[in-house]
Scaffold this motif. Structure first.
Motif, mmCIF file in Angstrom:
data_model
loop_
_atom_site.group_PDB
_atom_site.id
_atom_site.type_symbol
_atom_site.label_atom_id
_atom_site.label_comp_id
_atom_site.label_asym_id
_atom_site.label_seq_id
_atom_site.Cartn_x
_atom_site.Cartn_y
_atom_site.Cartn_z
ATOM 1 N N LEU A 148 113.980 -52.315 -9.138
ATOM 2 C CA LEU A 148 113.610 -51.055 -9.781
ATOM 3 C C LEU A 148 112.161 -50.681 -9.479
ATOM 4 O O LEU A 148 111.842 -49.508 -9.271
ATOM 5 C CB LEU A 148 113.863 -51.131 -11.290
ATOM 6 C CG LEU A 148 115.335 -51.275 -11.690
ATOM 7 C CD1 LEU A 148 115.470 -51.404 -13.198
ATOM 8 C CD2 LEU A 148 116.188 -50.141 -11.155
ATOM 9 N N ARG A 149 111.279 -51.669 -9.425
ATOM 10 C CA ARG A 149 109.875 -51.404 -9.088
ATOM 11 C C ARG A 149 109.743 -50.861 -7.670
ATOM 12 O O ARG A 149 109.007 -49.912 -7.414
ATOM 13 C CB ARG A 149 109.056 -52.689 -9.232
ATOM 14 C CG ARG A 149 107.985 -52.596 -10.267
ATOM 15 C CD ARG A 149 107.040 -53.769 -10.284
ATOM 16 N NE ARG A 149 107.469 -54.956 -9.590
ATOM 17 C CZ ARG A 149 107.736 -56.127 -10.174
ATOM 18 N NH1 ARG A 149 107.601 -56.257 -11.463
ATOM 19 N NH2 ARG A 149 108.098 -57.162 -9.464
ATOM 20 N N LEU A 150 110.457 -51.493 -6.739
ATOM 21 C CA LEU A 150 110.408 -51.029 -5.342
ATOM 22 C C LEU A 150 111.007 -49.637 -5.209
ATOM 23 O O LEU A 150 110.487 -48.797 -4.473
ATOM 24 C CB LEU A 150 111.129 -52.021 -4.430
ATOM 25 C CG LEU A 150 110.448 -53.374 -4.264
ATOM 26 C CD1 LEU A 150 111.348 -54.329 -3.490
ATOM 27 C CD2 LEU A 150 109.109 -53.221 -3.580
ATOM 28 N N GLU A 151 112.092 -49.406 -5.923
ATOM 29 C CA GLU A 151 112.699 -48.074 -5.893
ATOM 30 C C GLU A 151 111.725 -47.030 -6.432
ATOM 31 O O GLU A 151 111.563 -45.960 -5.842
ATOM 32 C CB GLU A 151 113.979 -48.058 -6.718
ATOM 33 C CG GLU A 151 114.624 -46.687 -6.777
ATOM 34 C CD GLU A 151 115.851 -46.688 -7.649
ATOM 35 O OE1 GLU A 151 115.771 -46.155 -8.767
ATOM 36 O OE2 GLU A 151 116.878 -47.228 -7.200
ATOM 37 N N GLU A 152 111.078 -47.340 -7.542
ATOM 38 C CA GLU A 152 110.103 -46.408 -8.111
ATOM 39 C C GLU A 152 108.965 -46.134 -7.136
ATOM 40 O O GLU A 152 108.539 -44.994 -6.973
ATOM 41 C CB GLU A 152 109.539 -46.951 -9.426
ATOM 42 C CG GLU A 152 110.515 -46.909 -10.565
ATOM 43 C CD GLU A 152 109.982 -47.552 -11.826
ATOM 44 O OE1 GLU A 152 108.789 -47.926 -11.862
ATOM 45 O OE2 GLU A 152 110.764 -47.677 -12.778
ATOM 46 N N ARG A 153 108.491 -47.162 -6.482
ATOM 47 C CA ARG A 153 107.405 -46.989 -5.514
ATOM 48 C C ARG A 153 107.850 -46.079 -4.372
ATOM 49 O O ARG A 153 107.120 -45.189 -3.960
ATOM 50 C CB ARG A 153 106.979 -48.354 -4.972
ATOM 51 C CG ARG A 153 105.765 -48.281 -4.071
ATOM 52 C CD ARG A 153 105.332 -49.629 -3.598
ATOM 53 N NE ARG A 153 104.925 -50.449 -4.730
ATOM 54 C CZ ARG A 153 104.817 -51.758 -4.693
ATOM 55 N NH1 ARG A 153 105.070 -52.412 -3.582
ATOM 56 N NH2 ARG A 153 104.445 -52.430 -5.754
ATOM 57 N N TRP A 154 109.065 -46.293 -3.877
ATOM 58 C CA TRP A 154 109.560 -45.479 -2.775
ATOM 59 C C TRP A 154 109.780 -44.041 -3.219
ATOM 60 O O TRP A 154 109.372 -43.103 -2.522
ATOM 61 C CB TRP A 154 110.856 -46.075 -2.221
ATOM 62 C CG TRP A 154 111.321 -45.340 -1.013
ATOM 63 C CD1 TRP A 154 110.876 -45.483 0.266
ATOM 64 C CD2 TRP A 154 112.300 -44.294 -0.974
ATOM 65 N NE1 TRP A 154 111.518 -44.604 1.097
ATOM 66 C CE2 TRP A 154 112.408 -43.864 0.360
ATOM 67 C CE3 TRP A 154 113.093 -43.701 -1.943
ATOM 68 C CZ2 TRP A 154 113.283 -42.870 0.749
ATOM 69 C CZ3 TRP A 154 113.968 -42.699 -1.551
ATOM 70 C CH2 TRP A 154 114.050 -42.288 -0.215
ATOM 71 N N LEU A 155 110.428 -43.850 -4.369
ATOM 72 C CA LEU A 155 110.672 -42.489 -4.857
ATOM 73 C C LEU A 155 109.358 -41.765 -5.127
ATOM 74 O O LEU A 155 109.241 -40.573 -4.854
ATOM 75 C CB LEU A 155 111.541 -42.511 -6.115
ATOM 76 C CG LEU A 155 113.005 -42.908 -5.915
ATOM 77 C CD1 LEU A 155 113.706 -43.035 -7.253
ATOM 78 C CD2 LEU A 155 113.726 -41.921 -5.008
ATOM 79 N N SER A 156 108.382 -42.480 -5.642
ATOM 80 C CA SER A 156 107.075 -41.879 -5.899
ATOM 81 C C SER A 156 106.438 -41.421 -4.586
ATOM 82 O O SER A 156 105.880 -40.325 -4.501
ATOM 83 C CB SER A 156 106.165 -42.876 -6.613
ATOM 84 O OG SER A 156 104.940 -42.297 -6.919
#
Length: 94
Positions: A19-27
Motif C-alpha cells: 500500500l505504501r508503494l502504491e501510494e508513492r506511485w499514485l502520488s
C-alpha cells in the motif's frame, strides 16, 4: 500455531509495504487523493486489530483472512481501478 502467526504478521508487513508503494506511485502520477490514502490507513489499522484479536483462534483467523482478501479484491476493482485509470489518462496527456 507459531508458523501461522509469523505468516500472518508477514502478510500484514507485505500489505503495508504494497500500500505504501502504491501510494508513492499514485502520488507521483498526480492521482492519489487523501480519501484513498485514508482507506489504506483504515485497512492497515483494521488488519492490525484483527491480527491481535484472532490470535490463537483458527476459525476467527480464517474469517479475518477471508475478509482481508475480500477487501483487497474490492479495493483493487474499485478505488484502485479508478486511480490507475486516472494515472493512465495523465500519462497519455503528457
Amino acid at each position: 500455531a507459531l508458523a501461522m502467526e509469523r505468516g500472518c504478521r508477514r502478510l500484514l508487513w507485505d500489505l503495508r509495504l504494497h500500500l505504501r508503494l502504491e501510494e508513492r506511485w499514485l502520488s507521483a502520477q498526480g492521482c492519489l487523493c487523501p480519501g484513498h490514502r485514508g482507506v489504506h490507513r483504515q485497512a492497515i489499522d483494521d488488519a492490525k486489530d484483527a491480527l491481535l484479536k484472532t490470535s490463537g483462534d483458527r476459525q476467527a483467523r480464517l474469517a479475518w483472512l477471508l475478509a482481508l482478501q475480500s477487501w483487497f479484491t474490492n479495493h483493487r476493482h474499485g478505488p484502485d481501478a479508478t486511480a490507475y485509470g486516472i494515472a493512465r489518462s495523465n500519462a497519455s496527456a503528457r
